[in-house]
Design a protein around this motif. Structure first.
Motif, PDB file in Angstrom:
ATOM      1  N   LYS A  51      61.071  26.376 108.926  1.00 18.41           N
ATOM      2  CA  LYS A  51      60.532  25.052 109.230  1.00 18.41           C
ATOM      3  C   LYS A  51      59.282  24.737 108.409  1.00 18.41           C
ATOM      4  CE  LYS A  51      60.536  25.801 113.688  1.00 18.41           C
ATOM      5  NZ  LYS A  51      59.282  25.787 114.352  1.00 18.41           N
ATOM      6  N   THR A  52      58.423  25.732 108.218  1.00 16.49           N
ATOM      7  CA  THR A  52      57.166  25.478 107.520  1.00 16.49           C
ATOM      8  C   THR A  52      57.418  24.929 106.117  1.00 16.49           C
ATOM      9  OG1 THR A  52      56.017  27.193 108.769  1.00 16.49           O
ATOM     10  CG2 THR A  52      55.020  26.498 106.696  1.00 16.49           C
ATOM     11  N   ALA A  53      58.301  25.567 105.378  1.00 17.24           N
ATOM     12  CA  ALA A  53      58.617  25.083 104.039  1.00 17.24           C
ATOM     13  C   ALA A  53      59.360  23.756 104.092  1.00 17.24           C
ATOM     14  CB  ALA A  53      59.454  26.116 103.294  1.00 17.24           C
ATOM     15  N   ALA A  54      60.119  23.522 105.147  1.00 19.12           N
ATOM     16  CA  ALA A  54      60.901  22.292 105.265  1.00 19.12           C
ATOM     17  C   ALA A  54      60.017  21.060 105.283  1.00 19.12           C
ATOM     18  CB  ALA A  54      61.777  22.340 106.521  1.00 19.12           C
ATOM     19  N   PHE A  55      58.798  21.189 105.839  1.00 21.51           N
ATOM     20  CA  PHE A  55      57.909  20.019 105.811  1.00 21.51           C
ATOM     21  C   PHE A  55      56.796  20.138 104.776  1.00 21.51           C
ATOM     22  CE2 PHE A  55      56.126  22.504 109.471  1.00 21.51           C
ATOM     23  CZ  PHE A  55      54.825  22.694 109.023  1.00 21.51           C
ATOM     24  N   SER A  56      56.329  21.355 104.484  1.00 21.96           N
ATOM     25  CA  SER A  56      55.191  21.474 103.575  1.00 21.96           C
ATOM     26  C   SER A  56      55.570  21.167 102.126  1.00 21.96           C
ATOM     27  CB  SER A  56      54.569  22.874 103.678  1.00 21.96           C
ATOM     28  OG  SER A  56      55.504  23.880 103.344  1.00 21.96           O
ATOM     29  N   ILE A  57      56.758  21.553 101.693  1.00 20.53           N
ATOM     30  CA  ILE A  57      57.160  21.302 100.306  1.00 20.53           C
ATOM     31  C   ILE A  57      57.247  19.805 100.004  1.00 20.53           C
ATOM     32  CG2 ILE A  57      59.092  21.509  98.682  1.00 20.53           C
ATOM     33  CD1 ILE A  57      59.522  24.351  99.750  1.00 20.53           C
ATOM     34  N   PRO A  58      57.975  19.011 100.809  1.00 19.27           N
ATOM     35  CA  PRO A  58      58.015  17.576 100.495  1.00 19.27           C
ATOM     36  C   PRO A  58      56.672  16.868 100.677  1.00 19.27           C
ATOM     37  CG  PRO A  58      59.148  18.023 102.571  1.00 19.27           C
ATOM     38  CD  PRO A  58      58.875  19.344 101.933  1.00 19.27           C
ATOM     39  N   ASN A 148      42.730   7.677 107.349  1.00 19.34           N
ATOM     40  CA  ASN A 148      43.484   7.626 106.096  1.00 19.34           C
ATOM     41  C   ASN A 148      44.759   8.482 106.131  1.00 19.34           C
ATOM     42  OD1 ASN A 148      41.677   6.027 104.174  1.00 19.34           O
ATOM     43  ND2 ASN A 148      40.254   7.554 104.998  1.00 19.34           N
ATOM     44  N   ILE A 149      45.166   8.904 107.304  1.00 19.51           N
ATOM     45  CA  ILE A 149      46.341   9.769 107.416  1.00 19.51           C
ATOM     46  C   ILE A 149      47.600   9.007 107.000  1.00 19.51           C
ATOM     47  CG2 ILE A 149      47.846  11.029 109.013  1.00 19.51           C
ATOM     48  CD1 ILE A 149      45.258  12.478 108.379  1.00 19.51           C
ATOM     49  N   GLU A 150      48.334   9.590 106.051  1.00 18.08           N
ATOM     50  CA  GLU A 150      49.611   9.034 105.605  1.00 18.08           C
ATOM     51  C   GLU A 150      50.789   9.762 106.242  1.00 18.08           C
ATOM     52  OE1 GLU A 150      49.749   9.021 101.338  1.00 18.08           O
ATOM     53  OE2 GLU A 150      47.599   8.592 101.192  1.00 18.08           O
ATOM     54  N   ILE A 151      50.607  11.063 106.485  1.00 15.38           N
ATOM     55  CA  ILE A 151      51.686  11.877 107.059  1.00 15.38           C
ATOM     56  C   ILE A 151      51.119  12.701 108.207  1.00 15.38           C
ATOM     57  CG2 ILE A 151      53.482  13.583 106.615  1.00 15.38           C
ATOM     58  CD1 ILE A 151      53.240  12.937 103.643  1.00 15.38           C
ATOM     59  N   PHE A 152      51.785  12.649 109.356  1.00 12.51           N
ATOM     60  CA  PHE A 152      51.379  13.416 110.532  1.00 12.51           C
ATOM     61  C   PHE A 152      52.518  14.356 110.915  1.00 12.51           C
ATOM     62  CE2 PHE A 152      51.485  13.579 115.312  1.00 12.51           C
ATOM     63  CZ  PHE A 152      50.453  14.505 115.449  1.00 12.51           C
ATOM     64  N   VAL A 153      52.190  15.632 111.115  1.00  8.44           N
ATOM     65  CA  VAL A 153      53.182  16.634 111.495  1.00  8.44           C
ATOM     66  C   VAL A 153      52.771  17.268 112.819  1.00  8.44           C
ATOM     67  CG1 VAL A 153      54.395  18.750 110.846  1.00  8.44           C
ATOM     68  CG2 VAL A 153      53.644  17.142 109.069  1.00  8.44           C
ATOM     69  N   LEU A 154      53.667  17.268 113.775  1.00  8.26           N
ATOM     70  CA  LEU A 154      53.465  18.006 115.020  1.00  8.26           C
ATOM     71  C   LEU A 154      54.463  19.159 115.016  1.00  8.26           C
ATOM     72  CD1 LEU A 154      51.826  18.024 117.674  1.00  8.26           C
ATOM     73  CD2 LEU A 154      53.772  16.871 118.753  1.00  8.26           C
ATOM     74  N   ASP A 155      53.945  20.367 114.900  1.00  7.01           N
ATOM     75  CA  ASP A 155      54.792  21.554 114.786  1.00  7.01           C
ATOM     76  C   ASP A 155      54.783  22.342 116.086  1.00  7.01           C
ATOM     77  OD1 ASP A 155      56.491  23.337 113.494  1.00  7.01           O
ATOM     78  OD2 ASP A 155      54.851  24.571 112.759  1.00  7.01           O
ATOM     79  N   GLU A 156      55.912  22.998 116.388  1.00  7.50           N
ATOM     80  CA  GLU A 156      56.066  23.797 117.607  1.00  7.50           C
ATOM     81  C   GLU A 156      55.701  22.963 118.833  1.00  7.50           C
ATOM     82  OE1 GLU A 156      57.480  26.571 117.566  1.00  7.50           O
ATOM     83  OE2 GLU A 156      57.067  27.631 115.699  1.00  7.50           O
TER      84      GLU A 156
END
Length: 446
Positions: A51-58, A148-156
């Protein structure tokens, strides 16, 4: 499919190649194109699927397409995760995959002095990885602005809910710009999580690479029925198996974790504990020693272990059965990651049988039982507690004497931990399900 097929930029492909990564896992192959299309995403995947690479790479690719020219960079991406260990893991991944992009990132978490974290923030960062408590604290001190947040990720997200961070998450949502891309990842999707997702995501795409709360087919699962007072002796016997070079042992509480470490030391077995009462430096030191195999056994509570990421970890032992069935999936998912083989042993006493029933119902598997060991379960009738005029099972296992008490049956010369023993043919001893996985593993685990 290779990473080159996902239309990634050369700086990221170069970093991935240097890390030895060539083939994306299923969640990466499905998620990366959707995130690059700037879609909101609801991702459901068990631990260890990448999962980590699934969101961090893009995310790295999106942000690198329009780099900040300001002297002090504003935070453009916020990744919120429940534990320090997982935050550090995500931070390390961002550094590895993004080292040729020119982007900056930092990690903040509680339990340590804030001065270094504040200094990093004052210099400016593109990506911030944070645990909820420290994030809210530094926002209140006006060290962090989310405007200025463009992308927000909520993990786990499911663990976030279990740990009581739901109110902090709702406070964060108010501070985020309404126009943003949001990514939501969870290993399980109970109704509460779906309701939370609906307040964060807008018309999301959904990626679900495995059945909800399933266990990886590469993990062999075995159950020992044992009286609680004999769990220490059984653990020592299991660890006599020379094939177990390193092992992650789970307990439900910090107190029990410390007791297990002290007990193992008396048997000349090098062990360290990792839990919330340990300082951040102590936790990182224990994890580093475990990865280097200078510490053979790492004893962990569930919250502290969520971010543990160890290459080629082959053995996990549930010293205590978790009272939340999804937790069992998370625990044994520390092994058997990305197509590798793993073995999970569980010690179940009489009072924990109800927990076992819930686990087997969730994973749709009857866990094979090893009954050829020196400490068979003798106390089949644990006492009940009276609450509200009705008999109920006590909420936690009763306290019993320490290792060595109540030893009964079997031969002390028989090793208890051999995974090759034939499971019992009765009770809960049917074989695991025959589901198969056709997805090829990546060259190196994420």
């Amino acid at each position: 499919m290779l990473f080159q097929d996902l239309k990634l930029i050369d700086p990221i492909l170069k970093a991935l190649s240097e890390e030895g990564y060539t083939t994306p896992t299923p969640i990466q192959a499905q998620s990366i194109p959707l995130v690059l299309e700037r879609k909101d995403l609801l991702g459901c995947a068990q631990t260890g699927t990448g999962k980590t690479a699934a969101f961090s790479i893009p995310i790295l690719q999106i942000l690198s397409e329009k780099k900040s020219t300001e002297r002090k960079r504003a935070i453009r991406c916020l990744i919120v995760t429940p534990t320090r260990e997982l935050a550090i893991q995500i931070g390390e991944s961002l550094q590895a995959y993004g080292k040729y992009t020119g982007l900056t990132s930092t990690v903040i978490f509680g339990g340590v002095n804030q001065s270094r974290q504040v200094t990093a923030l004052q210099h400016g960062v593109d990506i911030l990885v944070a645990t909820p408590g420290r994030l809210i604290d530094l926002m209140n001190q006006r060290y962090i602005s989310l405007s200025n947040i463009e992308i927000f990720v909520l993990d786990e997200a499911d663990r976030m809910l279990d740990m009581g961070f739901i109110h902090d998450v709702k406070r964060l949502l108010v501070s985020l710009p309404p126009r943003r891309q949001s990514l939501f990842f969870s290993a399980t999707m109970p109704p509460e999580i779906l309701r939370l997702a609906s307040t964060i995501l807008h018309d999301p795409s959904k990626v679900e690479v495995t059945p909800v709360s399933s266990t990886a087919e590469t993990i062999k699962q075995f159950m020992y029925f044992v009286d609680r007072g004999n769990k220490n002796d059984l653990l020592v016997d299991v660890l006599k198996d020379p094939k177990i070079k390193t092992c992650l042992v789970f307990t439900r509480t910090k107190h029990v974790a410390d007791k297990v470490v002290k007990m193992l030391a008396l048997h000349n077995i090098k062990a360290e504990a990792i839990h919330g009462n340990k300082s951040q430096n102590a936790r990182q030191s224990a994890l580093t020693n475990f990865k280097a195999q200078t510490t053979r056994i790492l004893v962990a509570t569930d919250i502290a272990a969520r971010g543990i990421d160890v290459d080629n970890l082959e053995y996990v032992i549930n010293y205590e059965i978790p009272n939340v069935p999804e937790t069992y999936v998370h625990r044994i998912g520390r092994t058997g990651r990305a197509g590798a083989n793993g073995t999970a042993f569980s010690f179940c006493d009489a009072e924990e049988k109800e927990y076992l029933k819930d686990i087997e119902k969730l994973i749709s598997i009857k866990i094979p039982v090893i009954d050829d060991h020196a400490y068979p379960l003798m106390d089949h009738n644990p006492p009940k507690t009276i609450q509200g005029g009705r008999q109920q099972r006590s909420s936690s296992p009763r306290a019993t004497s320490s290792a060595g008490s109540g030893r009964s049956g079997g031969s002390s010369n028989k090793p208890a931990g051999s995974a090759s023993r034939r499971p019992s043919s009765g009770g809960s001893s049917s074989s695991s399900s025959s589901r198969s996985r056709n997805d090829g593993p990546p060259k190196k685990r994420w």
